[in-house]
Design an enzyme around this catalytic site. Sequence first.
Site, mmCIF file in Angstrom:
data_model
loop_
_atom_site.group_PDB
_atom_site.id
_atom_site.type_symbol
_atom_site.label_atom_id
_atom_site.label_comp_id
_atom_site.label_asym_id
_atom_site.label_seq_id
_atom_site.Cartn_x
_atom_site.Cartn_y
_atom_site.Cartn_z
ATOM 1 N N PRO A 66 0.799 -1.227 0.000
ATOM 2 C CA PRO A 66 0.000 0.000 0.000
ATOM 3 C C PRO A 66 0.833 1.279 0.000
ATOM 4 C CG PRO A 66 -0.993 -1.607 1.449
ATOM 5 C CD PRO A 66 0.334 -2.186 1.030
ATOM 6 N N TYR A 67 1.998 1.277 0.638
ATOM 7 C CA TYR A 67 2.842 2.473 0.597
ATOM 8 C C TYR A 67 3.191 2.838 -0.840
ATOM 9 C CZ TYR A 67 7.044 5.302 0.605
ATOM 10 O OH TYR A 67 7.963 6.287 0.337
#
Length: 328
Positions: free
Chosen positions: A140-141
Site C-alpha cells: 500500500p505504501y
Amino acid sequence: MTWLITGGAGFIGAHVVRAMREAGEAVAVYDDLSTGDRSRLPGDVPFVRGTTLDGAHLRRTMEELSVRGVVHLAAKKQVAESVARPLHYYRENVEGLRTLLDASVDGGVRAFLFSSSAAVYGMPHVKLVTEDTPCAPMNPYGETKLAGEWLVRATGSAHGVATASMRYFNVAGTAEPELADTGVFNLVPMVFEKLTQGAAPVVFGDDYDTADGTCVRDFIHVEDIASAHLAAARALVDRAPGTDLTVNIGRGEGVSVREMIDLIGEVTGYGADATPVSAARRAGDPARVVASADRIRDALGWSARHDVREMVASAWAGWCRLHPEARR
C-alpha cells in the site's frame, strides 16, 4: 517566491529546507510533527504546525505566507505498517495530498514538487530501472505514491501548475550529525543498532542471483536527495504551466547488502564484529533495484556527488551523537 515544504521537520525534509535556504530560496515549513522534530529547523524559518488533511488551515497558511510553490514530503512511509494499516496510509498519503492540491490550486500555487519513491516500481527485473520501467507497487505504501503521482500530474495539467515527481532510492547519510535520521527502518541504521547492542547484523537472504548472494541496492546520500529537489524546484519555475517531470534520484551504481555491511564494519571500527548472520529472505525483496539516473542528468543537469563511504561515515557520526556508547 515562497516555497512551502510539507514534512520539512523530518529527516529528508530538514535537508531539503537546508539546501533550498542556503541557495537563497524563501522557504516555510508545514509539519504535524508526528515524526518530525522542529529542532532540526533554523529558528528564522517560518513554521506552521498542521496536518495536510486540514484544508482550511492550509489555505490560511498559504495566504499568510504568500506561498507560490510547494515541495510535498509529508507522508507515512513504512512498508510493513502500510500493509497492516492500508486505510490509514491511503487517508494520510492520498487524501492528504488531494487536500493539499485543492488548497494549492485555490491559493494560486504554480509549482508543485512531489516526493515519490522507487517503491512504485515493485520488483523490476531489469539491470537499471528507468522512469519508463512499468510500475507495479507491491504494498500500500508504494500504491499511495503511484496514485499520488497520477493525482499531481492530472491536477497540474487541469489547472496550469508545473509539477514534478521525484522517485528516490535507498537514502542514507546526513549533512551534519544534528540532522541525522533517528529512525531504525533502513539498512544502515539497522546495522548500527545491532553493533551498538553487541549483536551481529542480519542479512535477509544470501542466495539471490547476485555476485555475493545478497540483494543489490542503489544507495543515495540525503544531501544529494536535497540538491535534486532544489534543482527540480528551480526548474519548475521556468517550465510551462501544466507540464510534468518524473525522475529517479539515484547514483546508478549497485551495492550489495554484504558489501555495505563490510563497509560499515570498516568505517565504524567494528571490523569483524560486523560479520553478518544470514536469515531467511523477506517476502517481496527483489534481488536488484538500481536506478538509471540519465533523465535527471539530462533534464536538470543534476548528478549525485557523494559516494557510499561518505554516506556511512556521516550517518555514523549522527548515530554516535545519539548513542555515544557506540563509538570505538
